[in-house]
Design an enzyme around this catalytic site. Structure first.
Site, PDB file in Angstrom:
ATOM      1  N   ASP A  64       0.851  -1.104   0.080  1.00 56.25           N
ATOM      2  CA  ASP A  64      -0.006  -0.079   0.082  1.00 56.25           C
ATOM      3  C   ASP A  64       0.810   1.393  -0.067  1.00 56.25           C
ATOM      4  O   ASP A  64       2.075   1.208   0.250  1.00 56.25           O
ATOM      5  CB  ASP A  64      -1.164  -0.037   1.220  1.00 56.25           C
ATOM      6  CG  ASP A  64      -0.375  -0.017   2.443  1.00 56.25           C
ATOM      7  OD1 ASP A  64       0.883  -0.232   2.751  1.00 56.25           O
ATOM      8  OD2 ASP A  64      -1.181   0.439   3.608  1.00 56.25           O
ATOM      9  N   TYR A  66       3.023   4.936   0.713  1.00 57.25           N
ATOM     10  CA  TYR A  66       3.537   5.360   1.965  1.00 57.25           C
ATOM     11  C   TYR A  66       2.615   6.208   2.536  1.00 57.25           C
ATOM     12  O   TYR A  66       1.721   6.882   2.025  1.00 57.25           O
ATOM     13  CB  TYR A  66       4.614   6.626   1.493  1.00 57.25           C
ATOM     14  CG  TYR A  66       5.986   5.708   0.747  1.00 57.25           C
ATOM     15  CD1 TYR A  66       6.546   4.639   1.471  1.00 57.25           C
ATOM     16  CD2 TYR A  66       6.155   6.075  -0.491  1.00 57.25           C
ATOM     17  CE1 TYR A  66       7.578   4.117   0.865  1.00 57.25           C
ATOM     18  CE2 TYR A  66       7.222   5.639  -0.935  1.00 57.25           C
ATOM     19  CZ  TYR A  66       7.889   4.562  -0.456  1.00 57.25           C
ATOM     20  OH  TYR A  66       9.260   4.018  -1.023  1.00 57.25           O
ATOM     21  N   PHE A  77       6.876   2.450  -4.392  1.00 56.45           N
ATOM     22  CA  PHE A  77       8.206   2.694  -3.690  1.00 56.45           C
ATOM     23  C   PHE A  77       8.511   3.998  -4.036  1.00 56.45           C
ATOM     24  O   PHE A  77       9.365   4.417  -3.658  1.00 56.45           O
ATOM     25  CB  PHE A  77       9.166   1.766  -4.449  1.00 56.45           C
ATOM     26  CG  PHE A  77       8.859   0.245  -4.059  1.00 56.45           C
ATOM     27  CD1 PHE A  77       9.525  -0.214  -2.702  1.00 56.45           C
ATOM     28  CD2 PHE A  77       8.501  -0.600  -4.875  1.00 56.45           C
ATOM     29  CE1 PHE A  77       9.260  -1.413  -2.284  1.00 56.45           C
ATOM     30  CE2 PHE A  77       8.490  -1.912  -4.316  1.00 56.45           C
ATOM     31  CZ  PHE A  77       8.754  -2.389  -3.128  1.00 56.45           C
ATOM     32  N   HIS A 187      11.716  -8.907   0.046  1.00 51.74           N
ATOM     33  CA  HIS A 187      11.450  -7.417  -0.124  1.00 51.74           C
ATOM     34  C   HIS A 187      12.528  -6.790   0.317  1.00 51.74           C
ATOM     35  O   HIS A 187      13.536  -6.981   0.755  1.00 51.74           O
ATOM     36  CB  HIS A 187      10.202  -7.089   1.206  1.00 51.74           C
ATOM     37  CG  HIS A 187       9.613  -5.855   0.760  1.00 51.74           C
ATOM     38  ND1 HIS A 187      10.021  -4.538   1.250  1.00 51.74           N
ATOM     39  CD2 HIS A 187       8.549  -5.508   0.103  1.00 51.74           C
ATOM     40  CE1 HIS A 187       9.314  -3.627   0.905  1.00 51.74           C
ATOM     41  NE2 HIS A 187       8.123  -4.114   0.174  1.00 51.74           N
TER      42      HIS A 187
END
Length: 222
Positions: A64, A66, A77, A187
């Site tokens: 989801d 920031y 990102f 990740h």
């Protein structure tokens, strides 16, 4: 919510008529009216606006957006170019880019350049309440972004998926096109980057695959 137009609008039109999307629309509209929600409403679909379906070469999946002020702008990102602080996961992505393909460390974290080259920077949930990660999970976004992934899966050309972390990798079963390449790694967050994200070589593997199939590689340098 912002309007979707062009190719994506045609492909996703059936979703807009489904009960889950009507419920999602009502929920998100109410959240923007009563809460602080990111990204700005006009940026929710930036990933689709910047990367038309016919131009998708690479898919990078996030979770989801920031949830802190002036970070989310509709690309997973990525942060706006005038944001002075680069989030830790993005710093680790830049470190792997440097080690893998020799990119210089950039002084900003805006990934719009990638999106304009065909990198679909898609979160599986497209909105979030301020300072409350995962607060819009389970409201319908996942079904909508699955429809986006299914549309990409139907494209009859070479496409690369970078699936970082367990949530992203959970989407792999729907990615069935034999012409596509699926890359998996932990990740890039500080909690897991040292478990195999560093050294995964996804950026060079992606470009090698695209080049081998007659597609222009991605210029990863920002």
């Amino acid at each position: 919510m912002a309007q979707i137009s062009g190719e994506w609008q045609q492909v996703l039109a059936p979703e807009f008529a489904r009960p889950y999307y009507r419920d999602l629309y009502t929920f998100v509209r109410q959240e923007y009216q009563t809460q602080v929600v990111y990204p700005p409403a006009g940026d929710i679909f930036n990933a689709l606006h910047l990367t038309p379906l016919s131009e998708v070469k690479v898919v990078i999946l996030g979770q989801d957006p920031y949830h802190n002020v002036h970070q989310a702008h509709g690309l997973c990102f990525s942060v706006p170019e005038d944001q002075t602080q680069i989030p830790p996961s993005l710093q680790n992505i830049f470190r792997e880019l440097h080690d893998d393909v020799g990119c210089r460390m950039p002084d900003h974290g805006c990934l719009t350049k990638w999106a304009r080259q065909g990198v679909l920077l898609l979160n599986t949930v497209l909105t979030v309440r301020a300072h409350q990660p995962n607060s819009h999970r389970g409201r319908g976004w996942e079904q909508f972004t699955d429809a986006i992934l299914q549309a990409v899966n139907r494209q009859d050309r070479p496409i690369v998926y970078m699936l970082w972390g367990t949530p992203a990798q959970s989407k792999a079963p729907m990615l069935t096109n034999p012409r596509h390449l699926i890359l998996r790694a932990p990740h890039p967050s500080p909690l897991s980057a040292y478990r195999g994200f560093f050294g995964c070589g996804h950026f060079s593997k992606c470009n090698a695959f695209l080049t081998a199939h007659g597609e222009a590689p991605i210029d990863w340098q920002l």
